[in-house]
Design a protein around this motif. Structure first.
Motif, PDB file in Angstrom:
ATOM      1  N   PHE A  77      -1.075  59.360 147.263  1.00 53.77           N
ATOM      2  CA  PHE A  77      -0.122  59.546 148.376  1.00 53.77           C
ATOM      3  C   PHE A  77      -0.308  58.451 149.419  1.00 53.77           C
ATOM      4  O   PHE A  77      -1.256  57.672 149.385  1.00 53.77           O
ATOM      5  CB  PHE A  77      -0.307  60.931 149.010  1.00 53.77           C
ATOM      6  CG  PHE A  77      -1.635  61.131 149.693  1.00 53.77           C
ATOM      7  CD1 PHE A  77      -1.785  60.859 151.042  1.00 53.77           C
ATOM      8  CD2 PHE A  77      -2.746  61.580 148.989  1.00 53.77           C
ATOM      9  CE1 PHE A  77      -2.996  61.040 151.680  1.00 53.77           C
ATOM     10  CE2 PHE A  77      -3.969  61.761 149.603  1.00 53.77           C
ATOM     11  CZ  PHE A  77      -4.098  61.490 150.952  1.00 53.77           C
ATOM     12  N   SER A 100      10.070  58.800 152.417  1.00 55.69           N
ATOM     13  CA  SER A 100       9.871  59.668 151.253  1.00 55.69           C
ATOM     14  C   SER A 100      11.106  59.698 150.363  1.00 55.69           C
ATOM     15  O   SER A 100      11.009  59.616 149.131  1.00 55.69           O
ATOM     16  CB  SER A 100       9.514  61.083 151.724  1.00 55.69           C
ATOM     17  OG  SER A 100       9.246  61.923 150.629  1.00 55.69           O
ATOM     18  N   SER A 124       4.558  67.000 144.752  1.00 58.72           N
ATOM     19  CA  SER A 124       5.228  67.581 145.911  1.00 58.72           C
ATOM     20  C   SER A 124       4.226  68.123 146.927  1.00 58.72           C
ATOM     21  O   SER A 124       4.599  68.477 148.043  1.00 58.72           O
ATOM     22  CB  SER A 124       6.151  68.723 145.476  1.00 58.72           C
ATOM     23  OG  SER A 124       5.395  69.770 144.877  1.00 58.72           O
ATOM     24  N   ASN A 125       2.971  68.245 146.534  1.00 53.97           N
ATOM     25  CA  ASN A 125       1.884  68.731 147.380  1.00 53.97           C
ATOM     26  C   ASN A 125       0.802  67.655 147.435  1.00 53.97           C
ATOM     27  O   ASN A 125       0.875  66.664 146.716  1.00 53.97           O
ATOM     28  CB  ASN A 125       1.260  70.002 146.794  1.00 53.97           C
ATOM     29  CG  ASN A 125       2.102  71.265 146.986  1.00 53.97           C
ATOM     30  OD1 ASN A 125       1.582  72.314 147.370  1.00 53.97           O
ATOM     31  ND2 ASN A 125       3.389  71.200 146.664  1.00 53.97           N
ATOM     32  N   ILE A 126      -0.224  67.897 148.237  1.00 51.69           N
ATOM     33  CA  ILE A 126      -1.376  66.999 148.195  1.00 51.69           C
ATOM     34  C   ILE A 126      -2.488  67.577 147.329  1.00 51.69           C
ATOM     35  O   ILE A 126      -3.592  67.012 147.280  1.00 51.69           O
ATOM     36  CB  ILE A 126      -1.918  66.640 149.591  1.00 51.69           C
ATOM     37  CG1 ILE A 126      -2.389  67.885 150.339  1.00 51.69           C
ATOM     38  CG2 ILE A 126      -0.893  65.873 150.383  1.00 51.69           C
ATOM     39  CD1 ILE A 126      -3.210  67.550 151.579  1.00 51.69           C
ATOM     40  N   LEU A 161       7.580  74.046 147.381  1.00 48.28           N
ATOM     41  CA  LEU A 161       7.868  72.696 147.877  1.00 48.28           C
ATOM     42  C   LEU A 161       8.358  71.844 146.711  1.00 48.28           C
ATOM     43  O   LEU A 161       7.608  71.591 145.763  1.00 48.28           O
ATOM     44  CB  LEU A 161       6.617  72.073 148.488  1.00 48.28           C
ATOM     45  CG  LEU A 161       6.093  72.714 149.772  1.00 48.28           C
ATOM     46  CD1 LEU A 161       4.749  72.096 150.156  1.00 48.28           C
ATOM     47  CD2 LEU A 161       7.095  72.553 150.910  1.00 48.28           C
ATOM     48  N   GLU A 186      10.337  65.518 146.337  1.00 45.00           N
ATOM     49  CA  GLU A 186      11.389  64.914 147.160  1.00 45.00           C
ATOM     50  C   GLU A 186      12.442  64.246 146.286  1.00 45.00           C
ATOM     51  O   GLU A 186      12.120  63.449 145.400  1.00 45.00           O
ATOM     52  CB  GLU A 186      10.777  63.874 148.096  1.00 45.00           C
ATOM     53  CG  GLU A 186      11.751  63.283 149.102  1.00 45.00           C
ATOM     54  CD  GLU A 186      11.868  64.136 150.352  1.00 45.00           C
ATOM     55  OE1 GLU A 186      12.964  64.676 150.581  1.00 45.00           O
ATOM     56  OE2 GLU A 186      10.871  64.247 151.081  1.00 45.00           O
ATOM     57  N   LEU A 212       3.790  69.179 154.779  1.00 45.21           N
ATOM     58  CA  LEU A 212       4.659  68.394 153.903  1.00 45.21           C
ATOM     59  C   LEU A 212       6.107  68.382 154.383  1.00 45.21           C
ATOM     60  O   LEU A 212       6.813  67.393 154.181  1.00 45.21           O
ATOM     61  CB  LEU A 212       4.548  68.896 152.468  1.00 45.21           C
ATOM     62  CG  LEU A 212       3.442  68.242 151.620  1.00 45.21           C
ATOM     63  CD1 LEU A 212       3.718  66.764 151.438  1.00 45.21           C
ATOM     64  CD2 LEU A 212       2.069  68.442 152.239  1.00 45.21           C
ATOM     65  N   ARG A 213       6.579  69.455 154.989  1.00 47.55           N
ATOM     66  CA  ARG A 213       7.934  69.438 155.538  1.00 47.55           C
ATOM     67  C   ARG A 213       8.014  68.538 156.766  1.00 47.55           C
ATOM     68  O   ARG A 213       9.090  68.087 157.136  1.00 47.55           O
ATOM     69  CB  ARG A 213       8.375  70.864 155.859  1.00 47.55           C
ATOM     70  CG  ARG A 213       8.703  71.667 154.600  1.00 47.55           C
ATOM     71  CD  ARG A 213       8.919  73.135 154.853  1.00 47.55           C
ATOM     72  NE  ARG A 213       9.206  73.834 153.591  1.00 47.55           N
ATOM     73  CZ  ARG A 213       9.047  75.137 153.396  1.00 47.55           C
ATOM     74  NH1 ARG A 213       8.595  75.905 154.398  1.00 47.55           N
ATOM     75  NH2 ARG A 213       9.315  75.678 152.223  1.00 47.55           N
ATOM     76  N   HIS A 244       6.415  65.768 156.643  1.00 48.09           N
ATOM     77  CA  HIS A 244       6.110  64.471 156.028  1.00 48.09           C
ATOM     78  C   HIS A 244       4.900  63.828 156.688  1.00 48.09           C
ATOM     79  O   HIS A 244       4.895  62.647 157.021  1.00 48.09           O
ATOM     80  CB  HIS A 244       7.324  63.540 156.088  1.00 48.09           C
ATOM     81  CG  HIS A 244       8.463  64.017 155.241  1.00 48.09           C
ATOM     82  ND1 HIS A 244       9.471  64.824 155.741  1.00 48.09           N
ATOM     83  CD2 HIS A 244       8.754  63.825 153.926  1.00 48.09           C
ATOM     84  CE1 HIS A 244      10.336  65.100 154.773  1.00 48.09           C
ATOM     85  NE2 HIS A 244       9.924  64.507 153.656  1.00 48.09           N
ATOM     86  N   PRO A 257       3.462  62.273 149.363  1.00 44.93           N
ATOM     87  CA  PRO A 257       2.883  62.390 148.022  1.00 44.93           C
ATOM     88  C   PRO A 257       3.702  61.608 147.001  1.00 44.93           C
ATOM     89  O   PRO A 257       4.937  61.547 147.080  1.00 44.93           O
ATOM     90  CB  PRO A 257       2.958  63.894 147.727  1.00 44.93           C
ATOM     91  CG  PRO A 257       3.390  64.557 148.981  1.00 44.93           C
ATOM     92  CD  PRO A 257       4.038  63.536 149.835  1.00 44.93           C
TER      93      PRO A 257
END
Length: 530
Positions: A266, A302, A323-325, A337, A340, A481-482, A484, A488
């Motif tokens: 990421f 993103s 989509s996640n870390i 999630l 993107e 994450l929403r 940003h 990722p």
């Protein structure tokens, strides 16, 4: 005739057995440099993986990421803020001295004394406010508040000999003088950036290594690493070049093992309130404000990245869009999630809405010798950003230089790969509001801060109930994450290639453990020779 066959078989076994491990050497090519042999100095995967040969933790992690007994045979909460660890009896350090609770307490205290660490281990120890030795083989650790994942923290702290390390420096570890552990292998020699040699610990408390001697060669470039395997100069390579995996799978001389990694690749984004060091307008003039502080700009970056194309082309199919870390299956992974969506037009609109209709110029930074295809990843993302009006240039650096600069906030947009067994751990370390007093944000290169996310991570870490912990961690992930907070890219596959006759259980943590390589059974070899 039967007697003759038995004699022949015995002779064959006499020849084969020395080749099957206990009297043999193993040569492994590592893809990343081991920058320090001090197990408490720098918390990066290459150093941690290598330290596992020489040292043990209280709690170990198996190939699938599950906690298993290490130097502690069991652990349990005594009350909401106290955990008890029962230690293994009969364990000896490499110098023959016995392992006791004193070594545990010393090892838990030591990371905080290494004040110049570029990547400290203190995030795993800061929550412990008191330590009690109940008896030589029982330790109790007390936290200020309820803290569920203490056992997982203890898998990250290696136990060193108090006798050998009490007055030792990091240089003493790197020279071998203080390298006294309880691990399956013992230190022989270390030539920085070239090779490390170990030998079997015949007094190891667990399953002993098959190999008399193990030589680790540091070959950070993919092509020379593969060439060493093909030439027979090494028996095993990690981080196999993606372009060569299919060919190796069909080559009868070699065997390939793979597993989806826990590592997420990421981007960290500089979010400090000042002009960002590597962002200018397109004429090269520094911008008065840092555009990466605007969530619309972060979202635009993103949306400008085509993760499917990145995975298919740059990674040649050896990765999964992220989509996640944390990877799927890890505690706190939030399946709600989505990856993107690639939307260059949407990215351009967001940039315009944020006041950058013509974009800006930015330099992307990344390592040149750490992650699979890392240089190509940085270059590919730069091309995507150019398509939406962000004029992106690229600078990649050797890992030894890159990490030291990135952790000080020297870059505007920097690539990182991180693996963890729990999302709350990752969020605490990577995105928690930096606070050295409690060990938060030690790898928060962008200096992101969000009180709502911090609160949810605190709640997750305080949960002894796993379901509650998972829920809080998922909510924290969604907040970050929403927003940003980071961008990722993908979860990479971990791949090992080895000469025929070797076997290895692929690990989700990507670690290469020499003591877990096994040769084919001698009896099977002898049968084939018949």
């Amino acid at each position: 005739m039967r007697l003759f066959s038995t004699l022949i078989l015995s002779m064959l076994l006499a020849v084969v057995l020395p080749m099957q491990g206990r009297a043999a050497d193993l040569k492994i090519a590592l893809a990343a440099d081991v920058s320090s042999l001090d197990p408490h100095y720098l918390n990066i995967a290459p150093n941690v993986a290598f330290a596992s040969h020489l040292f043990d933790a209280l709690v170990n992690v198996d190939a699938d990421g599950h906690l298993v007994p290490g130097l502690a045979v069991s652990w349990k909460p005594i009350d909401a803020t106290t955990w008890e660890f029962k230690l293994r009896h009969g364990v000896k350090f490499h110098d023959g001295s016995p392992f006791t609770a004193d070594d545990v307490i010393f090892s838990l205290d030591r990371p905080a004394t290494l004040t110049r660490s570029p990547g400290p281990f203190t995030s795993y120890t800061k929550q412990i406010v008191a330590k009690q030795i109940v008896d030589p083989y029982t330790v109790r650790l007390k936290t200020a508040t309820p803290y569920g994942p203490l056992a997982l923290d203890m898998s990250a702290i290696f136990i060193v000999s108090k006798k050998a390390a009490e007055h030792a420096t990091t240089d003493d570890f790197n020279s071998g003088r203080a390298l006294i552990g309880t691990g399956p292998l013992k230190f022989v020699s270390f030539r920085r950036g070239e090779r490390i040699v170990l030998k079997r610990n015949d007094d190891y408390w667990g399953e002993k290594a098959e190999w008399d001697k193990v030589t680790f060669r540091i070959i950070t470039s993919a092509a020379p690493r593969l060439a060493a395997l093909l030439a027979g100069d090494v028996d095993v390579i990690e981080a196999v070049p993606t372009a060569d995996i299919a060919r190796l799978k069909t080559d009868p001389r070699f065997h390939v093992e793979q597993k989806i990694s826990w590592r997420t690749i990421f981007w960290h984004l500089d979010q400090l309130d000042r002009p960002s060091p590597y962002i200018t307008d397109k004429s090269g003039k520094p911008l008065a404000a840092n555009p990466l502080r605007d969530p619309r700009v972060r979202a635009a970056i993103s949306m400008a990245i085509d993760r499917r194309a990145l995975v298919d082309r740059t990674m040649e199919g050896q990765a999964v869009p992220a989509s996640n870390i944390v990877a799927p299956g890890i505690l706190g992974y939030n399946a709600a999630l989505p990856v993107e969506k690639y939307d260059p037009q949407g990215a351009k609109k967001l940039l315009a809405d944020a006041g950058y209709p013509d974009g800006f110029a930015i330099t992307l930074h990344g390592p040149s010798d750490r992650y699979i295809n890392d240089r190509q990843i940085v270059q590919t993302v730069a091309q995507f950003l150019n398509h939406v009006g962000i004029s992106a240039s690229v600078e990649t650096l050797p890992l030894s230089v890159y990490f030291g600069k990135a952790r000080t906030g020297a870059f505007s947009m920097s690539l990182l790969g991180w693996g963890t067994l729990a999302a709350d751990f990752g969020l605490r370390t990577l995105l928690g509001t930096p606070d050295p007093a409690i060990g938060w944000g030690s790898w928060n290169w962008g200096r992101y801060s969000n009180p709502q996310m911090d609160k949810l991570v605190h709640a997750s870490l305080a949960s002894v109930d796993q379901q509650a912990r998972d829920t809080y961690a998922q909510q924290a992930m969604a907040v970050a994450l929403r927003d940003h907070a980071v961008i990722p890219l993908h979860y990479q596959y971990a791949t090992w290639a080895m000469r025929k006759g070797l076997r290895y259980t692929a690990r989700t943590d990507e670690f290469t453990f020499a003591h877990q390589f096994h040769a084919d059974a001698p009896m099977q070899k002898a049968s084939a020779l018949k």
